[in-house]
Design a protein around this motif. Structure first.
Motif, mmCIF file in Angstrom:
data_model
loop_
_atom_site.group_PDB
_atom_site.id
_atom_site.type_symbol
_atom_site.label_atom_id
_atom_site.label_comp_id
_atom_site.label_asym_id
_atom_site.label_seq_id
_atom_site.Cartn_x
_atom_site.Cartn_y
_atom_site.Cartn_z
ATOM 1 N N THR A 17 0.825 -1.222 0.000
ATOM 2 C CA THR A 17 0.000 0.000 0.000
ATOM 3 C C THR A 17 0.852 1.263 0.000
ATOM 4 O O THR A 17 0.688 2.139 -0.874
ATOM 5 C CB THR A 17 -0.960 -0.020 1.193
ATOM 6 O OG1 THR A 17 -1.815 -1.162 1.091
ATOM 7 C CG2 THR A 17 -1.805 1.242 1.224
ATOM 8 N N ASP A 71 -7.334 3.599 -5.447
ATOM 9 C CA ASP A 71 -8.285 3.006 -4.511
ATOM 10 C C ASP A 71 -7.698 1.678 -4.068
ATOM 11 O O ASP A 71 -7.897 0.639 -4.713
ATOM 12 C CB ASP A 71 -9.648 2.804 -5.208
ATOM 13 C CG ASP A 71 -10.686 2.226 -4.256
ATOM 14 O OD1 ASP A 71 -10.433 2.219 -3.034
ATOM 15 O OD2 ASP A 71 -11.738 1.774 -4.731
ATOM 16 N N ILE A 72 -6.925 1.701 -2.984
ATOM 17 C CA ILE A 72 -6.186 0.527 -2.518
ATOM 18 C C ILE A 72 -6.852 0.012 -1.244
ATOM 19 O O ILE A 72 -6.861 0.704 -0.222
ATOM 20 C CB ILE A 72 -4.703 0.878 -2.257
ATOM 21 C CG1 ILE A 72 -4.070 1.464 -3.535
ATOM 22 C CG2 ILE A 72 -3.941 -0.352 -1.802
ATOM 23 C CD1 ILE A 72 -2.674 1.972 -3.341
ATOM 24 N N ASN A 73 -7.444 -1.170 -1.333
ATOM 25 C CA ASN A 73 -8.147 -1.771 -0.201
ATOM 26 C C ASN A 73 -7.452 -3.072 0.192
ATOM 27 O O ASN A 73 -7.813 -4.146 -0.271
ATOM 28 C CB ASN A 73 -9.609 -2.049 -0.572
ATOM 29 C CG ASN A 73 -10.373 -0.784 -0.887
ATOM 30 O OD1 ASN A 73 -10.340 0.166 -0.114
ATOM 31 N ND2 ASN A 73 -11.046 -0.773 -2.034
ATOM 32 N N LEU A 74 -6.434 -2.979 1.003
ATOM 33 C CA LEU A 74 -5.675 -4.127 1.457
ATOM 34 C C LEU A 74 -5.584 -4.113 2.973
ATOM 35 O O LEU A 74 -5.376 -3.046 3.577
ATOM 36 C CB LEU A 74 -4.264 -4.129 0.849
ATOM 37 C CG LEU A 74 -4.161 -4.218 -0.677
ATOM 38 C CD1 LEU A 74 -2.713 -4.124 -1.119
ATOM 39 C CD2 LEU A 74 -4.778 -5.521 -1.175
ATOM 40 N N ASP A 75 -5.729 -5.276 3.563
ATOM 41 C CA ASP A 75 -5.599 -5.415 5.016
ATOM 42 C C ASP A 75 -4.297 -6.137 5.325
ATOM 43 O O ASP A 75 -4.190 -7.351 5.128
ATOM 44 C CB ASP A 75 -6.779 -6.205 5.597
ATOM 45 C CG ASP A 75 -8.098 -5.456 5.423
ATOM 46 O OD1 ASP A 75 -8.068 -4.217 5.411
ATOM 47 O OD2 ASP A 75 -9.141 -6.128 5.288
ATOM 48 N N ALA A 78 -6.558 0.619 -8.922
ATOM 49 C CA ALA A 78 -7.464 -0.041 -7.970
ATOM 50 C C ALA A 78 -6.849 -1.377 -7.572
ATOM 51 O O ALA A 78 -6.425 -2.148 -8.435
ATOM 52 C CB ALA A 78 -8.847 -0.255 -8.574
ATOM 53 N N ASP A 128 -7.495 -4.691 -4.724
ATOM 54 C CA ASP A 128 -8.246 -5.338 -3.653
ATOM 55 C C ASP A 128 -8.022 -6.847 -3.744
ATOM 56 O O ASP A 128 -7.330 -7.335 -4.635
ATOM 57 C CB ASP A 128 -9.740 -4.994 -3.723
ATOM 58 C CG ASP A 128 -10.352 -5.393 -5.059
ATOM 59 O OD1 ASP A 128 -9.608 -5.881 -5.931
ATOM 60 O OD2 ASP A 128 -11.567 -5.213 -5.247
ATOM 61 N N VAL A 150 -9.996 -10.536 -3.880
ATOM 62 C CA VAL A 150 -11.275 -11.168 -4.192
ATOM 63 C C VAL A 150 -11.064 -12.674 -4.260
ATOM 64 O O VAL A 150 -10.260 -13.157 -5.069
ATOM 65 C CB VAL A 150 -11.836 -10.653 -5.543
ATOM 66 C CG1 VAL A 150 -13.158 -11.353 -5.856
ATOM 67 C CG2 VAL A 150 -12.018 -9.145 -5.524
ATOM 68 N N LEU A 155 -5.391 -11.508 -5.528
ATOM 69 C CA LEU A 155 -5.199 -10.068 -5.620
ATOM 70 C C LEU A 155 -5.664 -9.597 -6.995
ATOM 71 O O LEU A 155 -5.242 -10.127 -8.019
ATOM 72 C CB LEU A 155 -3.726 -9.710 -5.420
ATOM 73 C CG LEU A 155 -3.390 -8.212 -5.574
ATOM 74 C CD1 LEU A 155 -3.948 -7.420 -4.401
ATOM 75 C CD2 LEU A 155 -1.884 -8.009 -5.694
#
Length: 647
Positions: free
Chosen positions: A525, A542-546, A580, A582, A584, A588
């Motif tokens: 990120t 739009d970076i959605n990483l945990d 973007a 994420d 899924v 990745l």
């Protein structure tokens, strides 16, 4: 024998010629009268049909008129007008059919005159009915004249219609009577012809019967049977045979014919089996060539083999290092060694026989066979089994077996046909292993390259960069110790220090490009956000990483974004770029999109070729959609888990 048969045929033909010549002379006269009677009967039938059509047309006119007068609905006039046209055609045809022929005899001429006159009267009265009643009353009704719907008008139409119908009935009765008389005459003529034929041919029947009986037994019957048999053979019924009851050449012909039919039947059966087997092999080969995983190939092969060989069940086993075997696929009887069963290989099992010899094997009967597997086979009703080895790159991998519960053993050679399928199974396993080895090799190369990048980056950071920083400090210290009386030396040292700082900055950029330290320290990120800030173009993300991802995934994703931003800045001329990222379903998903000129082609030598190799080595996919004038979209899917090793 041939001469006798020829003489008898000549004598019989001469007698038949004499006897039938007289009979045919009588028959010719009778046929002439019969033809004349038949022609008159046909004419009578045509007159009756034409009369019926005239009457039906008038009924349509009358019914349509009445319906229109009662309802005022124009739809009732459609059948009436159609009937008017039909009446004109049918009445003209009736008059033509009843025209008096000059050659009619006097007694029949009176009836013909009556019929012709009645037909003309029907035509005239019908035309009068249409002209003087139908048209005026429809016109009056259309104008709203109440007289058109009066009782007087209806009675007038009824009287005219009944008069025509009475004539039609009279004509039909007359013509039916005439037709009956003609039928009686035709029957009389037929009886006369029959009598003449019987009288003329009576003598020939005896001769024909005698000689025909001999020819039928000796030649005609065998030839007919041969013809019928040949027709059935040509139609595909190769099981038909001739009775071998003929003598001399006929008997030889029958035996030769049966031999040929048997040969054709065997050839057809063998060809059908071969075509079916080739089709099954082709289907399996297609599945293998498409790169289908072995775990999907195994059930397909089992089913193809089971249906092709017409057995009760098939099993595909893999040999284990501890002397056991694992059933990896099964078809047929579900309770006998289902998939996933691990069995011990005893001395008399089909798996042991194949493993010990490395060649196809068979078991004819389990009646007195020792061992637990034989006992299970007897309890399950299995009578015979065949098996063939599965070899992968010269090493015995497993075996495939087929079993039957029939009383008789499986046909000889069945295990050799089974071996054709096991060769394809071995190819599928070898292909899968080769693909797995290639994928693992590519993954190792990518990992080794990344390790080298990290080492170079670390060596540059910890070694060369620190040394250059020390040199810059030494130059600065030396610059401060230069007396004011030597400004030129001070300036030269300052230039040297500036050059060293510039070289240090370049080295840091190079080091960052080799393997960014921020990626190793902070993860994907912050590394991607840093790339976005450094880009000369506006970048939205739009970076959605945990948390952190596997190192190989982070490195691959980083280089994809870096290459995509570089390509967009150099070639696409966009106004903005969107990123973007994420996760899924355990993968990745990375998307980089711009609104530039599009038309990008990864095959033209861009850096995406190397990235494609990196992505595919990790089991991922990369796609580029870049229609001209519509921008470029790059999408990457990367599994977070390592690619599975083949079994």
């Amino acid at each position: 024998m041939r001469g006798s048969l020829t003489r008898r045929m000549v004598i019989a033909s001469a007698l038949l010629t004499l006897l039938t010549s007289a009979a045919f002379a009588v028959l010719v006269l009778a046929i002439r009268d019969q033809r004349s009677s038949a022609e008159l009967a046909r004419q009578s039938q045509e007159v009756l049909v034409a009369t019926a059509r005239v009457e039906r047309a008038l009924v349509d006119i009358e019914t349509g008129t009445r319906g229109y007068l009662l309802t005022g609905d124009d739809r009732f006039l459609q059948p009436a007008h159609a009937g008017e046209v039909a009446f004109a055609q049918a009445s003209s045809e009736l008059v033509n059919l009843t025209r008096i022929a000059d050659q009619n005899a006097a007694p029949g001429r009176l009836t013909a005159i009556h019929v012709s006159g009645t037909a003309q009267a029907i035509k005239i009265k019908g035309e009068s009915y249409i002209r003087d009643y139908f048209h005026p009353v429809i016109a009056a009704a259309g104008r709203g004249d109440p007289a058109a719907r009066s009782v007087e008008s209806a009675d007038l139409g009824k009287v005219m219609f009944d008069d025509i119908r009475w004539d039609s009935n009279a004509l039909e009765e007359t013509e039916q009577r005439v037709a009956a008389e003609r039928d009686d005459r035709a029957r009389d003529i037929a009886n006369q012809a029959t009598t003449a034929a019987i009288a003329g041919l009576g003598g020939s029947i005896v001769l024909v019967g005698f000689f025909a009986s001999y020819l039928s037994r000796a030649i005609v019957r065998p030839v007919r049977q041969a013809s019928e048999t040949a027709h059935r053979l040509a139609s595909g019924d190769l099981s038909t045979r001739l009775p071998t009851t003929g003598v001399a050449e006929i008997g030889v012909l029958e035996k030769s014919f049966n031999t040929m039919a048997g040969s054709l039947q065997r050839s057809q059966s063998e060809l059908a089996d071969l075509l079916e087997e080739q089709a099954a092999l082709r289907r399996v080969a297609t599945v293998v060539a498409e790169g289908t995983p072995p775990e999907l190939v195994f059930p397909a092969v089992n089913e193809e083999v089971g249906r092709l060989l017409d057995v009760d069940g098939t099993r595909l086993m893999r040999y284990e290092a501890d002397g056991t075997a694992t059933i990896v696929a099964s078809w047929g009887e579900p309770t006998i060694f289902p998939s996933g069963t691990r069995i011990a290989l005893d001395a008399y099992g089909i798996g042991s026989l194949v493993r010990s010899s490395g060649r196809p094997a068979r078991i004819e009967d389990y009646e007195d066979a020792p061992g637990p597997i034989s006992a299970i086979a007897r309890e399950s009703g299995i009578r015979s089994t065949v098996g063939a080895p599965i070899t992968v790159e010269g090493q015995l991998w497993g075996a495939m077996s087929a079993f039957s519960k029939a009383d008789k053993p499986l046909p000889l050679g069945l295990e050799l046909r089974l071996a054709d399928f096991t060769d394809l199974v071995g190819t599928a396993i070898a292909n899968a292993q080769a693909r797995a080895d290639l994928t693992a090799s590519r993954a190792r190369m990518v990992a080794a390259t990344d390790d080298i990048r990290r080492r170079i980056e670390r060596d540059l950071h910890d070694g060369t960069q620190q040394w250059l920083v020390s040199v810059v400090l030494d130059v600065r210290n030396a610059q401060t110790s230069v007396p004011d009386t030597q400004p030129q030396l001070r300036k030269e040292l300052d230039d040297i220090a500036d050059s060293l700082v510039a070289a240090l900055d370049d080295l840091r950029e190079i080091s960052r490009g080799i393997h960014p330290a921020l990626l190793a320290r902070g993860g994907l990120t912050p590394a991607l956000k840093t790339l976005a800030r450094r880009s000369p173009l506006p970048v939205e993300h739009d970076i959605n990483l945990d948390g952190r991802l596997p190192d190989r995934v982070e490195v691959a994703a980083y280089y994809v974004v870096a290459e995509a931003l570089t390509n967009a800045a150099k070639h696409a001329r966009p106004t903005a770029i969107w990123i973007a990222v994420d996760v899924v379903d355990g993968r990745l998903r990375l998307t980089v999109r711009d609104d530039g000129i599009g038309g990008a082609n990864p095959a033209n030598g861009s850096g995406l070729i190397g990235l494609t190799d990196r992505i595919e080595a990790l089991g991922g996919t990369i796609t580029v959609h870049s229609p001209p004038g519509e921008g470029t979209t790059l999408q990457v899917w990367l599994p977070l888990s390592a690619p599975a090793e083949p079994t």
